[in-house]
Design an enzyme around this catalytic site. Structure first.
Site, PDB file in Angstrom:
ATOM      1  N   ASP A   1      12.108   9.592  27.470  1.00  0.00           N
ATOM      2  CA  ASP A   1      11.434  10.772  27.997  1.00  0.00           C
ATOM      3  C   ASP A   1      12.287  12.004  27.688  1.00  0.00           C
ATOM      4  O   ASP A   1      13.506  11.896  27.544  1.00  0.00           O
ATOM      5  CB  ASP A   1      11.209  10.656  29.507  1.00  0.00           C
ATOM      6  CG  ASP A   1      10.387  11.818  30.048  1.00  0.00           C
ATOM      7  OD1 ASP A   1       9.288  12.075  29.512  1.00  0.00           O
ATOM      8  OD2 ASP A   1      10.840  12.485  30.994  1.00  0.00           O
TER       9      ASP A   1
ATOM     10  N   HIS B   1      10.611  16.072  37.979  1.00  0.00           N
ATOM     11  CA  HIS B   1      10.693  15.332  36.733  1.00  0.00           C
ATOM     12  C   HIS B   1      12.133  15.364  36.231  1.00  0.00           C
ATOM     13  O   HIS B   1      12.798  16.396  36.249  1.00  0.00           O
ATOM     14  CB  HIS B   1       9.779  15.957  35.680  1.00  0.00           C
ATOM     15  CG  HIS B   1       8.338  15.728  35.933  1.00  0.00           C
ATOM     16  ND1 HIS B   1       7.525  15.028  35.066  1.00  0.00           N
ATOM     17  CD2 HIS B   1       7.551  16.104  36.955  1.00  0.00           C
ATOM     18  CE1 HIS B   1       6.300  14.993  35.544  1.00  0.00           C
ATOM     19  NE2 HIS B   1       6.282  15.644  36.695  1.00  0.00           N
TER      20      HIS B   1
ATOM     21  N   GLU C   1       7.526  28.151  34.655  1.00  0.00           N
ATOM     22  CA  GLU C   1       6.613  27.041  34.952  1.00  0.00           C
ATOM     23  C   GLU C   1       7.279  25.699  34.660  1.00  0.00           C
ATOM     24  O   GLU C   1       7.087  24.731  35.395  1.00  0.00           O
ATOM     25  CB  GLU C   1       5.315  27.186  34.148  1.00  0.00           C
ATOM     26  CG  GLU C   1       4.419  28.323  34.599  1.00  0.00           C
ATOM     27  CD  GLU C   1       4.041  28.202  36.075  1.00  0.00           C
ATOM     28  OE1 GLU C   1       3.630  27.095  36.491  1.00  0.00           O
ATOM     29  OE2 GLU C   1       4.173  29.199  36.813  1.00  0.00           O
TER      30      GLU C   1
ATOM     31  N   ASP D   1      12.594   9.336  34.786  1.00  0.00           N
ATOM     32  CA  ASP D   1      11.242   9.045  34.322  1.00  0.00           C
ATOM     33  C   ASP D   1      11.234   7.907  33.306  1.00  0.00           C
ATOM     34  O   ASP D   1      10.294   7.102  33.265  1.00  0.00           O
ATOM     35  CB  ASP D   1      10.614  10.296  33.713  1.00  0.00           C
ATOM     36  CG  ASP D   1      10.149  11.283  34.770  1.00  0.00           C
ATOM     37  OD1 ASP D   1      10.323  10.994  35.966  1.00  0.00           O
ATOM     38  OD2 ASP D   1       9.614  12.345  34.399  1.00  0.00           O
TER      39      ASP D   1
ATOM     40  N   GLU E   1      12.697  16.436  28.616  1.00  0.00           N
ATOM     41  CA  GLU E   1      12.287  17.649  29.317  1.00  0.00           C
ATOM     42  C   GLU E   1      12.509  18.819  28.366  1.00  0.00           C
ATOM     43  O   GLU E   1      13.425  18.778  27.533  1.00  0.00           O
ATOM     44  CB  GLU E   1      13.091  17.843  30.611  1.00  0.00           C
ATOM     45  CG  GLU E   1      12.937  16.723  31.629  1.00  0.00           C
ATOM     46  CD  GLU E   1      11.523  16.539  32.151  1.00  0.00           C
ATOM     47  OE1 GLU E   1      10.704  17.484  32.026  1.00  0.00           O
ATOM     48  OE2 GLU E   1      11.224  15.460  32.681  1.00  0.00           O
TER      49      GLU E   1
END
Length: 245
Positions: A12, A162, A62, A167, A14
């Site tokens: 995963d 997250h 965001e 994750d 980010e």
């Protein structure tokens, strides 16, 4: 590149931001965290790759609300170029298991190109998209990671934000539940009226209320099977299973 089918990397990332079209990397967004865990023969090995990265640009607000990684936190972290070779060494030749794989792989390939590295993920790794798998299993339903955890009764209560490594660890559990079933299978009867007094009754096998997929042989496969049986009968003068009938 020779792939190692028994070695899977659940991965995963980010990033600094996202958009509605999903082509984030084309807007100049960058990876700020990579988390990956190794699975061999359906077991987590404890071997993992985890790094925070200085994207050399600001993180969208965001995106910050989603993962909580700030500009201040990553400003002293290595840039992608400085971790790229270690990352490639970790994933090269493995099967990558990723939720919404096109998103993460798109970012990874974009970063590799920026570094001047001739490494395209799909050319060196098998890529399995668990989101596509979930959509086939549960068409028309929501299939994000939180929903899948609830569906497969996987505890993700510690996932308040997250995070790539967390994750990846959760996704590994989800993937094993989606594909295995043999580790913690629960069996339930398709008909509540069936009982142990009916040993020959056909029962449906389920895991956590989700029926296991039954793959039936095609007509061509049945034809080939019969041809093999005839060949064995001719060569051996009668197959063992015929003598037992």
């Amino acid at each position: 590149m020779i792939h190692n089918p028994t070695r899977q990397i659940v991965l995963d990332t980010e990033t600094t931001g996202m958009n509605q079209e999903g082509n984030n990397h084309y807007e100049g967004h960058k990876i700020i965290e990579i988390g990956a865990v190794e699975v061999i023969n359906r077991r987590l090995t404890g071997n993992h790759f985890h790094v925070y990265i200085n994207p050399e640009r600001l993180i969208d607000q965001e995106a910050f609300k989603v993962h909580g990684i700030s500009d201040e936190f990553v400003k002293d972290k290595p840039i992608f170029k400085n971790i790229a070779h270690d990352f490639i060494k970790f994933i090269d030749g493995a099967e990558l298991v990723i939720h919404n794989a096109s998103f993460d792989v798109g970012f990874m390939d974009y970063e590799f190109r920026l570094c001047g590295l001739d490494f395209k993920t799909a050319d060196h790794c098998l890529v399995t998209d668990t989101l596509s798998m979930a959509r086939r299993l549960f068409p028309g339903k929501r299939n994000n990671l939180d929903v899948l955890c609830e569906r497969y009764q996987i505890d993700n209560s510690h996932r308040t934000l997250h995070g790539a490594l967390l994750d990846a660890e959760i996704l590994a559990e989800v993937y094993l539940a989606m594909t295995g079933g043999q580790t913690t299978l629960s069996f339930s009867s398709e008909d509540n009226n069936l009982s142990s007094s009916e040993p020959n009754a056909i029962k449906r096998v389920e895991r956590n209320g989700v029926p296991l997929k039954v793959i039936k042989a095609t007509e061509d496969e049945l034809f080939e099977h019969e041809a093999v049986l005839k060949k064995i009968d001719k060569k051996c003068g009668g197959a063992l299973w015929n003598s037992l009938q």
